[in-house]
Design a protein around this motif. Structure first.
Motif, short mmCIF file in Angstrom:
data_model
loop_
_atom_site.label_atom_id
_atom_site.label_comp_id
_atom_site.label_asym_id
_atom_site.label_seq_id
_atom_site.Cartn_x
_atom_site.Cartn_y
_atom_site.Cartn_z
N LYS A 384 0.56 -0.58 -0.10
CA LYS A 384 0.26 0.08 -0.36
C LYS A 384 0.91 1.16 0.24
O LYS A 384 0.61 1.85 -0.08
CB LYS A 384 -0.52 -0.67 0.93
CG LYS A 384 -2.23 -1.71 2.02
CD LYS A 384 -2.67 -1.36 2.92
CE LYS A 384 -3.66 -2.81 2.56
NZ LYS A 384 -3.86 -2.48 3.83
N TYR A 388 1.92 3.97 -2.88
CA TYR A 388 1.17 5.63 -2.46
C TYR A 388 1.73 6.69 -3.05
O TYR A 388 2.45 7.61 -3.69
CB TYR A 388 0.87 5.47 -0.73
CG TYR A 388 1.09 6.63 -0.30
CD1 TYR A 388 0.24 7.94 -0.59
CD2 TYR A 388 1.74 6.90 0.17
CE1 TYR A 388 0.53 9.01 0.27
CE2 TYR A 388 2.50 8.43 1.36
CZ TYR A 388 1.22 9.42 1.09
OH TYR A 388 1.74 10.30 1.89
N HIS A 391 1.64 6.59 -6.43
CA HIS A 391 1.30 8.09 -7.09
C HIS A 391 1.28 9.20 -6.58
O HIS A 391 1.23 10.09 -7.42
CB HIS A 391 -0.09 7.63 -6.24
CG HIS A 391 -1.11 8.38 -6.07
ND1 HIS A 391 -2.07 7.95 -7.61
CD2 HIS A 391 -1.54 9.77 -5.57
CE1 HIS A 391 -3.33 9.14 -7.64
NE2 HIS A 391 -3.02 9.69 -6.34
N ASN A 395 2.81 12.42 -9.74
CA ASN A 395 1.36 13.56 -9.80
C ASN A 395 2.57 14.74 -9.14
O ASN A 395 1.75 15.76 -8.95
CB ASN A 395 0.41 12.66 -8.86
CG ASN A 395 -1.30 12.40 -9.18
OD1 ASN A 395 -1.49 12.95 -10.66
ND2 ASN A 395 -1.20 11.60 -8.75
N THR A 426 -6.47 11.88 -1.88
CA THR A 426 -7.72 11.68 -2.56
C THR A 426 -8.21 10.87 -3.35
O THR A 426 -8.40 10.04 -3.24
CB THR A 426 -8.77 13.25 -2.29
OG1 THR A 426 -8.72 13.94 -0.89
CG2 THR A 426 -9.98 12.87 -1.98
N ALA A 427 -7.34 11.12 -4.54
CA ALA A 427 -7.57 10.34 -5.26
C ALA A 427 -7.20 9.08 -5.08
O ALA A 427 -7.35 8.42 -5.74
CB ALA A 427 -7.11 11.43 -6.20
N PHE A 428 -5.53 9.08 -4.94
CA PHE A 428 -5.12 7.46 -4.24
C PHE A 428 -5.67 7.06 -3.39
O PHE A 428 -6.14 5.72 -3.70
CB PHE A 428 -4.16 7.71 -3.71
CG PHE A 428 -3.03 6.40 -3.16
CD1 PHE A 428 -2.47 6.44 -4.25
CD2 PHE A 428 -3.14 5.98 -1.68
CE1 PHE A 428 -1.78 4.04 -4.05
CE2 PHE A 428 -2.99 5.38 -1.46
CZ PHE A 428 -2.22 4.22 -2.66
N LYS A 430 -9.22 7.05 -3.15
CA LYS A 430 -10.37 6.82 -3.96
C LYS A 430 -9.96 5.96 -5.31
O LYS A 430 -11.62 4.24 -4.94
CB LYS A 430 -11.12 7.79 -5.26
CG LYS A 430 -11.93 9.21 -4.20
CD LYS A 430 -13.02 9.75 -5.18
CE LYS A 430 -13.39 10.79 -4.22
NZ LYS A 430 -13.53 11.96 -4.77
N GLU A 431 -8.82 6.04 -6.02
CA GLU A 431 -8.46 4.49 -6.76
C GLU A 431 -8.60 3.34 -6.22
O GLU A 431 -8.65 2.34 -7.46
CB GLU A 431 -7.79 5.29 -7.66
CG GLU A 431 -8.29 6.13 -8.62
CD GLU A 431 -6.94 7.11 -9.09
OE1 GLU A 431 -5.33 7.04 -8.87
OE2 GLU A 431 -6.91 8.18 -9.32
N ASN A 432 -7.76 3.67 -5.20
CA ASN A 432 -6.65 1.90 -3.86
C ASN A 432 -8.34 1.65 -3.01
O ASN A 432 -7.19 1.31 -2.20
CB ASN A 432 -6.07 2.33 -4.30
CG ASN A 432 -5.07 2.61 -5.57
OD1 ASN A 432 -4.39 1.62 -5.75
ND2 ASN A 432 -4.91 4.00 -5.10
N LYS A 433 -9.57 1.88 -2.95
CA LYS A 433 -9.91 1.80 -2.23
C LYS A 433 -10.42 0.45 -1.72
O LYS A 433 -9.79 -0.12 -0.08
CB LYS A 433 -11.06 2.12 -1.91
CG LYS A 433 -12.69 1.58 -1.10
CD LYS A 433 -14.00 2.32 -0.73
CE LYS A 433 -14.79 2.42 -0.15
NZ LYS A 433 -16.13 2.99 0.43
N GLN A 434 -9.97 -0.55 -2.40
CA GLN A 434 -9.74 -1.87 -1.83
C GLN A 434 -8.51 -3.03 -1.87
O GLN A 434 -8.16 -3.05 -0.56
CB GLN A 434 -10.36 -2.89 -3.69
CG GLN A 434 -11.33 -4.35 -3.45
CD GLN A 434 -11.13 -4.76 -4.94
OE1 GLN A 434 -11.11 -3.96 -6.02
NE2 GLN A 434 -11.54 -6.06 -4.49
#
Ligand SMILES: Cc1ncc(COP(=O)(O)O)c(C=O)c1O
Length: 438
Positions: A384, A388, A391, A395, A426-428, A430-434
């Protein structure tokens, strides 16, 4: 995707004459070119909003004009390196004594590691006892005797209540009889048991007011209890304030946690990137230092005029009313916004830290000791954290590649920068919730 062609070429070229092409041993996706304020550029021309701040020292922002002016003034006055006492070093020490609660006297040095080595000599001489003690998960510089059990492999670390002393590096010379005693962090009762048994051999306990390198905060009463325990056992309490000093306020981490050690070791944020460190402490403790006492602390560059000028200029800015309120507000906004969003999204992630130091941690559990961190890493935390950090870099936000490691805000970060960072995190999430909630 970033274009890192020149960095990759330079790495290939440099690999012929340095391990992995990095003479300083610090792996990074790029080679740096320069920086200003909260941003740095690499040699390919990419610009990053960055939160590494030179490993922590850069508290005012890169290339701060007040610090630059003070250093240039010293250069133009021909005042660089004499290794002869100067009024600058006296003026600086007077400032440290004025601000730091434990400081009645002090000495200057060049880096955290050698200042900690001096503190160890002072503690041994003052107490007449041979051994040092530190906590598992803490990093106290790279010397053989203190660079132990920072992030040990659990297969070697032994029992949680009686951790083994594990060398952080190959080649470290660890004497089985005098090796540094490793204590369980945040476990006062067990620490008391171990220290009471070993008290006649222990000169000092070294601990950071907050262990940001492993995202560990002291439990309520832990440092207060440690203070009392050390006093009762005649052991010196030494705060390693290399990270917390001047970052958490002019009084250092000791002011933030309101526990006063016998000695404190300072560096990093004291000079906004120039090379300096200090050992400060109670008068009688520091009185064992030469020429008053027998402890030798000679370091060629201690008192270097550029470093002292930078430190004086940095502290002058830190003394500006409202400086820390502003810096801490940026940190609080970042943490609060990220934590609020994580909750709204139902993501097991948290933004931890204190003041201008922060760290993303992908769990809903608070880590209390190094074992918690090691288990987190082994159970998906590593993947994780890696995802992160990639990501963030993709960005345009640079964090140190090392996992579960602190990030720093400096005074040149703007509220917009903080909002941009919250948005990218936040985008990370959202995109990686699972991935995160797994
Ligand atoms: C808490 C702590 N102590 C000591 C040190 C060692 O300082 P230096 O790298 O200046 O020798 C560091 C360096 O990161 C640190 O974080």
């Amino acid at each position: 995707m970033l274009n890192l062609e020149k960095s990759n070429d330079l790495r290939n070229y440099a690999s012929d004459f340095s391990p992995n092409g990095v003479p300083t041993g610090k792996p990074s996706p790029f080679y740096v070119q320069g920086g200003k304020g909260a941003r740095i550029q690499d040699i390919d021309g990419n610009t990053y909003l960055e939160y590494w701040c030179g490993a922590g020292p850069v508290i005012l922002g890169h290339a701060n004009s007040a610090v630059n002016a003070a250093v240039i003034k010293a250069i133009e006055a021909g005042n660089v390196q004499f290794s002869i006492p100067s009024s600058l070093e006296v003026e600086l020490m007077a400032k440290l004594v004025k601000h730091i609660p434990c400081a009645e006297k002090g000495i200057l040095s060049t880096a955290g590691t050698d200042a900690l080595a001096f503190a160890a000599r002072i503690a041994r001489t003052y107490t007449g006892r041979p051994r040092l003690a530190k906590f598992e998960g803490g990093y106290q510089g790279w010397s053989d005797e203190l660079s132990v059990s920072n992030a040990p492999d659990l297969s070697k670390a032994g029992n949680k209540e009686q951790p083994n002393t594990v060398a952080d590096s190959a080649g470290a010379n660890i004497d089985k009889n005098s090796q540094t005693l490793v204590l369980p962090y945040n476990d006062l009762a067990t620490t008391e048991k171990i220290l009471t048994k070993e008290k006649d051999a222990i000169a000092c306990v070294i601990v950071e007011p907050m262990i940001h390198g492993n995202n560990l905060m002291p439990k309520e009463g832990f440092l207060e209890g440690l203070r009392e325990l050390c006093s009762n056992l005649g052991i010196l309490l030494v705060f390693d304030e290399i990270v917390t000093g001047f970052r958490h306020g002019l009084q250092g981490g000791q002011g933030a946690v309101n526990v006063i050690p016998d000695m404190g070791v300072f560096g990093k944020a004291m000079a906004n990137g120039f090379i300096i460190a200090a050992v400060c402490g109670k008068n009688d403790v520091l009185s064992v230092v030469s020429p008053e006492g027998d402890v030798k602390t000679a370091a060629t560059f201690a008192g270097n005029a550029l470093s002292c000028s930078a430190a004086l200029a940095t502290i002058q800015v830190l003394e500006t009313p409202g400086f820390y309120e502003h810096l801490f507000k940026l940190g609080n906004t970042l943490r609060d916004e990220v934590n609020k969003t994580a909750q709204q999204l139902g993501v097991k992630a948290r933004c931890d830290g204190y003041g201008s130091v922060w760290c993303m941690y992908f769990s809903d559990q608070t880590p209390h000791d190094y074992r918690d961190i090691a288990n987190y890493r082994a159970n998906g935390g590593t993947e994780k954290d890696q995802a992160y950090r990639s990501h963030m870099l993709n960005n345009g936000i640079f964090l140190r590649p090392q996992l579960v490691n602190r990030a720093y805000i400096n005074a040149a970060h703007s509220e917009n920068d903080i909002q941009t960072t919250v948005d990218v995190i936040t985008a990370f999430m959202k995109e990686n919730k699972q991935l995160i909630n797994n």
